[in-house]
Design a protein around this motif. Structure first.
Motif, PDB file in Angstrom:
ATOM      1  N   ILE A 148     -29.786  21.319  34.805  1.00 44.83           N
ATOM      2  CA  ILE A 148     -29.052  22.594  34.803  1.00 44.83           C
ATOM      3  C   ILE A 148     -27.650  22.411  35.390  1.00 44.83           C
ATOM      4  O   ILE A 148     -26.666  22.941  34.855  1.00 44.83           O
ATOM      5  CB  ILE A 148     -29.836  23.660  35.598  1.00 44.83           C
ATOM      6  CG1 ILE A 148     -31.118  24.025  34.839  1.00 44.83           C
ATOM      7  CG2 ILE A 148     -28.988  24.901  35.836  1.00 44.83           C
ATOM      8  CD1 ILE A 148     -32.086  24.878  35.630  1.00 44.83           C
ATOM      9  N   ILE A 149     -27.552  21.647  36.488  1.00 41.14           N
ATOM     10  CA  ILE A 149     -26.245  21.379  37.088  1.00 41.14           C
ATOM     11  C   ILE A 149     -25.346  20.654  36.090  1.00 41.14           C
ATOM     12  O   ILE A 149     -24.171  21.002  35.902  1.00 41.14           O
ATOM     13  CB  ILE A 149     -26.397  20.534  38.365  1.00 41.14           C
ATOM     14  CG1 ILE A 149     -27.050  21.364  39.474  1.00 41.14           C
ATOM     15  CG2 ILE A 149     -25.028  20.014  38.839  1.00 41.14           C
ATOM     16  CD1 ILE A 149     -27.381  20.570  40.724  1.00 41.14           C
ATOM     17  N   GLY A 150     -25.906  19.626  35.428  1.00 46.22           N
ATOM     18  CA  GLY A 150     -25.127  18.870  34.468  1.00 46.22           C
ATOM     19  C   GLY A 150     -24.701  19.685  33.264  1.00 46.22           C
ATOM     20  O   GLY A 150     -23.618  19.487  32.727  1.00 46.22           O
ATOM     21  N   ALA A 188     -27.552  12.750  32.060  1.00 46.67           N
ATOM     22  CA  ALA A 188     -27.180  12.254  30.735  1.00 46.67           C
ATOM     23  C   ALA A 188     -27.734  13.171  29.641  1.00 46.67           C
ATOM     24  O   ALA A 188     -27.029  13.509  28.684  1.00 46.67           O
ATOM     25  CB  ALA A 188     -27.689  10.826  30.549  1.00 46.67           C
ATOM     26  N   TYR A 189     -28.992  13.574  29.786  1.00 44.63           N
ATOM     27  CA  TYR A 189     -29.590  14.450  28.781  1.00 44.63           C
ATOM     28  C   TYR A 189     -28.947  15.836  28.787  1.00 44.63           C
ATOM     29  O   TYR A 189     -28.993  16.549  27.775  1.00 44.63           O
ATOM     30  CB  TYR A 189     -31.097  14.574  29.008  1.00 44.63           C
ATOM     31  CG  TYR A 189     -31.869  13.403  28.468  1.00 44.63           C
ATOM     32  CD1 TYR A 189     -31.975  13.186  27.104  1.00 44.63           C
ATOM     33  CD2 TYR A 189     -32.491  12.482  29.313  1.00 44.63           C
ATOM     34  CE1 TYR A 189     -32.673  12.102  26.588  1.00 44.63           C
ATOM     35  CE2 TYR A 189     -33.181  11.388  28.812  1.00 44.63           C
ATOM     36  CZ  TYR A 189     -33.266  11.205  27.448  1.00 44.63           C
ATOM     37  OH  TYR A 189     -33.951  10.125  26.945  1.00 44.63           O
ATOM     38  N   ALA A 190     -28.363  16.224  29.899  1.00 44.01           N
ATOM     39  CA  ALA A 190     -27.671  17.513  29.964  1.00 44.01           C
ATOM     40  C   ALA A 190     -26.459  17.545  29.042  1.00 44.01           C
ATOM     41  O   ALA A 190     -25.993  18.617  28.659  1.00 44.01           O
ATOM     42  CB  ALA A 190     -27.240  17.805  31.407  1.00 44.01           C
ATOM     43  N   SER A 244     -32.367  21.873  25.090  1.00 42.88           N
ATOM     44  CA  SER A 244     -32.480  23.060  25.941  1.00 42.88           C
ATOM     45  C   SER A 244     -33.150  22.727  27.269  1.00 42.88           C
ATOM     46  O   SER A 244     -33.868  21.728  27.384  1.00 42.88           O
ATOM     47  CB  SER A 244     -33.300  24.138  25.220  1.00 42.88           C
ATOM     48  OG  SER A 244     -34.645  23.732  25.078  1.00 42.88           O
ATOM     49  N   VAL A 245     -32.920  23.570  28.265  1.00 45.65           N
ATOM     50  CA  VAL A 245     -33.517  23.382  29.594  1.00 45.65           C
ATOM     51  C   VAL A 245     -35.041  23.453  29.510  1.00 45.65           C
ATOM     52  O   VAL A 245     -35.744  22.640  30.115  1.00 45.65           O
ATOM     53  CB  VAL A 245     -33.001  24.456  30.577  1.00 45.65           C
ATOM     54  CG1 VAL A 245     -33.692  24.323  31.930  1.00 45.65           C
ATOM     55  CG2 VAL A 245     -31.494  24.367  30.747  1.00 45.65           C
ATOM     56  N   LYS A 246     -35.552  24.416  28.752  1.00 47.66           N
ATOM     57  CA  LYS A 246     -36.999  24.604  28.636  1.00 47.66           C
ATOM     58  C   LYS A 246     -37.665  23.367  28.045  1.00 47.66           C
ATOM     59  O   LYS A 246     -38.678  22.881  28.555  1.00 47.66           O
ATOM     60  CB  LYS A 246     -37.280  25.828  27.757  1.00 47.66           C
ATOM     61  CG  LYS A 246     -38.759  26.148  27.608  1.00 47.66           C
ATOM     62  CD  LYS A 246     -38.960  27.385  26.758  1.00 47.66           C
ATOM     63  CE  LYS A 246     -40.446  27.700  26.584  1.00 47.66           C
ATOM     64  NZ  LYS A 246     -40.644  28.914  25.743  1.00 47.66           N
ATOM     65  N   LYS A 247     -37.090  22.848  26.985  1.00 48.79           N
ATOM     66  CA  LYS A 247     -37.663  21.680  26.313  1.00 48.79           C
ATOM     67  C   LYS A 247     -37.599  20.450  27.216  1.00 48.79           C
ATOM     68  O   LYS A 247     -38.569  19.699  27.341  1.00 48.79           O
ATOM     69  CB  LYS A 247     -36.911  21.422  25.006  1.00 48.79           C
ATOM     70  CG  LYS A 247     -37.562  20.410  24.089  1.00 48.79           C
ATOM     71  CD  LYS A 247     -36.806  20.315  22.772  1.00 48.79           C
ATOM     72  CE  LYS A 247     -36.958  21.595  21.981  1.00 48.79           C
ATOM     73  NZ  LYS A 247     -36.309  21.497  20.641  1.00 48.79           N
ATOM     74  N   PHE A 248     -36.447  20.253  27.845  1.00 43.22           N
ATOM     75  CA  PHE A 248     -36.285  19.104  28.728  1.00 43.22           C
ATOM     76  C   PHE A 248     -37.263  19.161  29.899  1.00 43.22           C
ATOM     77  O   PHE A 248     -37.900  18.160  30.246  1.00 43.22           O
ATOM     78  CB  PHE A 248     -34.856  19.046  29.264  1.00 43.22           C
ATOM     79  CG  PHE A 248     -34.638  17.987  30.308  1.00 43.22           C
ATOM     80  CD1 PHE A 248     -34.390  16.669  29.942  1.00 43.22           C
ATOM     81  CD2 PHE A 248     -34.697  18.301  31.662  1.00 43.22           C
ATOM     82  CE1 PHE A 248     -34.204  15.680  30.905  1.00 43.22           C
ATOM     83  CE2 PHE A 248     -34.515  17.323  32.627  1.00 43.22           C
ATOM     84  CZ  PHE A 248     -34.268  16.010  32.243  1.00 43.22           C
ATOM     85  N   SER A 249     -37.383  20.332  30.507  1.00 40.81           N
ATOM     86  CA  SER A 249     -38.245  20.490  31.688  1.00 40.81           C
ATOM     87  C   SER A 249     -39.711  20.253  31.344  1.00 40.81           C
ATOM     88  O   SER A 249     -40.433  19.566  32.081  1.00 40.81           O
ATOM     89  CB  SER A 249     -38.070  21.882  32.292  1.00 40.81           C
ATOM     90  OG  SER A 249     -36.734  22.082  32.703  1.00 40.81           O
TER      91      SER A 249
END
Length: 224
Positions: free
Chosen positions: A95-97, A147-149, A154-159
Motif C-alpha cells: 500500500i505504501i509503495g 516491487a509488486y506495488a 490490486s491490493v486485495k489480490k496481492f494480499s
C-alpha cells in the motif's frame, strides 16, 4: 512530492532509531528475543506480529523471526503468528509503495534489475509469477512487496495470494525450529524436512503449469 519527502524522512528516522537503540541487534539475537517474548505472555503475540510488520515495511533483517516464533511458541502457533505478521507487513508495504511513495520508489529503484524482472514477470505470466516468487526466494523477500506495488496488481489480490503462498514456508520454519529445540536433529526430522522441501518445490511448479494450460486453452478457443 510532500508524501515522498515525509516517507523518506520517516524511513531514515526508523532505520536510524533501529540501529541507535539496538533494534537490529535485538532482532538478530534469537535466544534473547525468544526469552523476551516468552516472558510477555499474550502481549508477546502482539509484539511478535508488530515486529514482523516493522521488519517488512522498513526492510530490516528479520529473516529469523519465523525460527524465533517456532522456538518461543511451538510449530503451529509460531507459524500462525509469523504468517499473520508477514502478511500484514507485506500488505502495508504494498500500500505504501502503491499510494504513498510510488514516485520515489520508481525514481530510486525503477532501473533496478529486480524491479524490472518482477514487472516483466507479472506482465508475461500474471498472478502465477507472484505465486512463484513467494514460494521460491528468487528475489529478496522484503523488496518484493514494493516491487509488486509498481505493477497494476490490486491490493486485495496481492494480499490474499501473499498470505496463502507465504503460509507453507512460515509453518515449515517454525515447525523445524520447534522440533530441533525439543528433540534435536534426528533422522525423522530430516525426512520430514525433505518431504516439506519437495512439497514446496511442487507448489512452486504448479502455478506455471496451470498458467501454461490456461494459455493453451485460450489459444485453442481463439482458433475455434
Amino acid at each position: 512530492m510532500k508524501k515522498i519527502i515525509i516517507f523518506i524522512l520517516l524511513l531514515l528516522l526508523v532505520i536510524f532509531m533501529a540501529y541507535q537503540f539496538g533494534l537490529v541487534g535485538f532482532l538478530t539475537d534469537i535466544s534473547g528475543l525468544r526469552a523476551y517474548l516468552e516472558g510477555l505472555g499474550w502481549w508477546g503475540y502482539v509484539i511478535f506480529i508488530l515486529l514482523s510488520v516493522v521488519v517488512a515495511v522498513f526492510l530490516l533483517p528479520g529473516q529469523f523471526l519465523a525460527i524465533v516464533g517456532g522456538l518461543a511458541y511451538g510449530g503451529f502457533l509460531g507459524g500462525l503468528l509469523t504468517i499473520i505478521g508477514a502478511s500484514l507487513g507485506a500488505s502495508i508495504s504494498f500500500i505504501i509503495g502503491k499510494y504513498v511513495a510510488r514516485e520515489y520508489i520508481l525514481t530510486r529503484f525503477g532501473s533496478d534489475p529486480t524491479f524490472q524482472k518482477i514487472e516483466r514477470g507479472v506482465k508475461e505470466n500474471g498472478i502465477s509469477f507472484l505465486v512463484f516468487t513467494r514460494l521460491v526466494p528468487v528475489f529478496p523477500f522484503a523488496i518484493q512487496s514494493y516491487a509488486y506495488a509498481m505493477t497494476p496488481m490490486s491490493v486485495k489480490k496481492f494480499s490474499l495470494i501473499s498470505f496463502l503462498t507465504m503460509m507453507p514456508a512460515s509453518f515449515i520454519y517454525a515447525f523445524m525450529a520447534s522440533e530441533i529445540a525439543s528433540k534435536g536433529v534426528s533422522m525423522t526430522l530430516l525426512i520430514e524436512l525433505t518431504i516439506a522441501g519437495i512439497l514446496l518445490a511442487l507448489l512452486a511448479y504448479l502455478p506455471k503449469r496451470i498458467s501454461k494450460k490456461i494459455n493453451q486453452l485460450n489459444s485453442e478457443y481463439k482458433k475455434d
